[in-house]
Enzyme design. Structure first.
Site, PDB file in Angstrom:
ATOM      1  N   ARG A  10      -6.643  39.087  -1.591  1.00 38.02           N
ATOM      2  CA  ARG A  10      -6.437  37.912  -1.071  1.00 38.02           C
ATOM      3  C   ARG A  10      -5.680  36.897  -1.691  1.00 38.02           C
ATOM      4  O   ARG A  10      -7.074  37.022  -2.545  1.00 38.02           O
ATOM      5  CB  ARG A  10      -7.689  37.542   0.731  1.00 38.02           C
ATOM      6  CG  ARG A  10      -7.534  38.978   1.267  1.00 38.02           C
ATOM      7  CD  ARG A  10      -6.262  38.438   1.663  1.00 38.02           C
ATOM      8  NE  ARG A  10      -5.731  39.211   3.423  1.00 38.02           N
ATOM      9  CZ  ARG A  10      -4.924  39.833   3.967  1.00 38.02           C
ATOM     10  NH1 ARG A  10      -4.066  40.134   3.007  1.00 38.02           N
ATOM     11  NH2 ARG A  10      -5.789  40.578   4.998  1.00 38.02           N
TER      12      ARG A  10
ATOM     13  N   GLU B 176      -0.639  30.921   2.554  1.00 31.81           N
ATOM     14  CA  GLU B 176       1.235  31.839   2.757  1.00 31.81           C
ATOM     15  C   GLU B 176       1.793  31.097   4.539  1.00 31.81           C
ATOM     16  O   GLU B 176       1.525  31.072   4.826  1.00 31.81           O
ATOM     17  CB  GLU B 176       1.106  33.067   2.691  1.00 31.81           C
ATOM     18  CG  GLU B 176       0.022  33.713   1.837  1.00 31.81           C
ATOM     19  CD  GLU B 176      -0.236  35.623   1.899  1.00 31.81           C
ATOM     20  OE1 GLU B 176       0.173  36.058   2.164  1.00 31.81           O
ATOM     21  OE2 GLU B 176      -0.834  35.607   0.665  1.00 31.81           O
TER      22      GLU B 176
ATOM     23  N   HIS C  47       3.516  38.704  -0.499  1.00 31.90           N
ATOM     24  CA  HIS C  47       2.757  40.005   0.036  1.00 31.90           C
ATOM     25  C   HIS C  47       4.001  40.405   0.391  1.00 31.90           C
ATOM     26  O   HIS C  47       3.141  41.266   1.547  1.00 31.90           O
ATOM     27  CB  HIS C  47       2.445  38.282   1.377  1.00 31.90           C
ATOM     28  CG  HIS C  47       0.776  39.355   1.470  1.00 31.90           C
ATOM     29  ND1 HIS C  47      -0.812  38.333   2.855  1.00 31.90           N
ATOM     30  CD2 HIS C  47       0.621  40.563   2.193  1.00 31.90           C
ATOM     31  CE1 HIS C  47      -0.964  39.360   2.401  1.00 31.90           C
ATOM     32  NE2 HIS C  47      -0.794  40.186   2.871  1.00 31.90           N
TER      33      HIS C  47
END
Lengths: 335, 335
Positions: free
Chosen positions: A248, A277, A296
């Site tokens: 993360r 993000e 991601h």
């Protein structure tokens, strides 16, 4: 009968293969209500579909929907089980009505570990094999002679040695790397785990990373892990080392990382996750030649949502059969 | 006493660490003469240093030097042992006086297998993880959501299953891939080799590649392997498949490969070796987005020449002790 409320992202709601599978494979004991807006759950909330029990599947819906849904007194008190499609649950636990609820929360732990395990080893090789030098020379139609590195014999330190970390480690070991690990509870490491040579606690992170050629971060987002990879940790790393984050974004102090990459106190970074993000388009990471950004997507395989559904259906079946849930989140720890 | 003539590339002759090591570790029974021009070997050729025996180490010298050296009648008849620093010996065997000589020729087989084994697996992941899509988006500061692939569970076909091919296969297997092999002599495959599921002969290559997601070519350059990867083989491959060449460029019909890549009858190629090296700057490969060029550097680790010296010194010691040479080339087969 139990009502299963599926709080879905619009893109998933629009996927007929996925919604078909969800309807077909969820045990028939669940009465399924699918939606991406609070209105979609009106009957459940207003009581027209009042039931003894409500189960909630978080299927990548926006936070506001979760808040609105859980805030309904008529629903909140009837929730018996909550499940997160993703492995990370920080978005769900940011909703107090979820975090403080007495019902268990299970998650998609394990579903994405294989893909992230592969990515972790790939990212090491991306830097070892000097892909950027090769691509630049090719684009300039220029023949070069440049050394490449090996990952065999090199040392990896996995920070956050849960299911994802272990999948990175086993592959790294299979490729001939030496692997150490840093984890919250080193004593949880199985005596049969032959992937890692040394496992230490979070308190020893600065020492653990100092001999590593690659530091792979696979931490969950919790208050304890926030900015765990800080300027001190980065300063402890070798100038030739590379940071890889598959956990993360919040676990890395990104300002300190930008400094480290700019000053070349570490050699590079492969970043799949970010504090914010999508990563804002003006962020320094985009322009750094020693940074590989993977948006991601490192676990976004074509079967990503099917793998997530596998975990959900397994637990839905457990609920129906009265068996224990797998992968229950410790809400206090946050993972 | 035996004179060891080291026919060296000028860059190696200029490397003090390497020449020091060669002098220090070669058994004292050899009287070493180092050079990169025929004049450097004048004393040996003219007889001022006439000895009973001459050994020759090909240390990446140009072909003309080998020809001139071997053409000298006074040397040719005294040669008792020849060694190639590289694993590939096609350049040496192109010199008739080497090919037809009765003295054994050994080579650097095995020295570069680990690095090429790693590269083979890396190249699969380079395409699976869609590096080009990621790099492009990063350079444009554009956040994307794109699927990535896995190599786990995918099928690799290794064409040319010698030492290098086996090193690719064992790593691919360790990463969860299924591996088949095509080799000249399938019966040479050890019964204990758990890396490969199916091993077939060259005659069955078209069938062997048709289910492969990755075809890794690790063939030596011989008359038999010339353009073995031809239009037929490429047509047999899946449109989603990738060709990876870590052997020799002559084994691929490059015109047919350009067509296949341009027409997308295969998805991509990772090419370390080429029919002509350096690859001419106007070659189509440079401009193809689905081609990764690695400039014959996939095995060019920092210790490349030390690994080559390891092989040489091992055999020089065998010669002195009267023990059998390792890695003797079959000059008729060409490897």
């Amino acid at each position: 009968m139990s009502t299963l409320c599926v709080l879905a992202a619009p893109s998933l709601l629009a996927s007929k293969p996925l919604t078909d599978r969800l309807r077909a494979e969820t045990p028939k004991e669940f009465d399924i209500v699918l939606g991406s807006e609070i209105e979609d759950f009106k009957d459940v909330i207003d009581g027209a579909k009042s039931r003894d029990e409500v189960s909630m599947l978080w299927w990548f819906a926006k936070k506001e929907l979760v808040e609105g849904f859980m805030a309904s007194a008529s629903v909140g008190e009837r929730v018996r089980w909550m499940h997160s499609g993703s492995a990370g649950v920080e978005h769900l636990l940011a909703v107090d009505a979820v975090k403080n609820h007495s019902a268990p929360l299970s998650n998609g732990k394990g579903a994405f570990s294989a893909s992230l395990g592969e990515w972790g080893v790939f990212a090491c090789m991306y830097f070892a094999k000097r892909v950027d030098v090769m691509r630049k020379a090719q684009s300039e139609r220029r023949w070069i002679r440049e050394h490449v590195g090996m990952i065999e014999g090199k040392r990896m330190c996995v920070v956050g040695y849960g299911d994802i970390g272990a999948h990175v480690a086993s592959r790294a070991k299979a490729m001939g790397m030496h692997v150490d690990a840093v984890r919250r509870s080193p004593e949880k490491t199985s005596a049969n785990d032959s992937s890692v040579e040394r496992v230490v606690s979070f308190a020893e992170i600065n020492d653990a990373v100092k001999d590593a050629d690659y530091v792979v971060v696979a931490l969950p987002a919790t208050p304890e892990t926030e900015k765990m990879i800080n300027a001190d940790v980065l300063r402890s790393m070798k100038p030739s080392s590379v940071l890889i984050n598959v956990g993360r974004g919040s676990t890395v102090d990104e300002d300190a990382l930008v400094d480290a990459l700019r000053d070349k106190t570490i050699a590079g970074a492969a970043l799949d996750v970010f504090a914010v993000e999508p990563l804002p388009s003006n962020h320094a990471f985009y322009g750094m030649e020693n940074v590989l950004i993977s948006f991601h997507c490192a676990d976004l395989t074509a079967d990503y949502h099917d793998l997530a559904l596998d975990c959900f259906i397994e637990n839905a079946t457990n609920v129906v059969k009265g068996q224990p849930l797998t992968h229950v989140v410790d809400k206090a720890l946050g993972y």
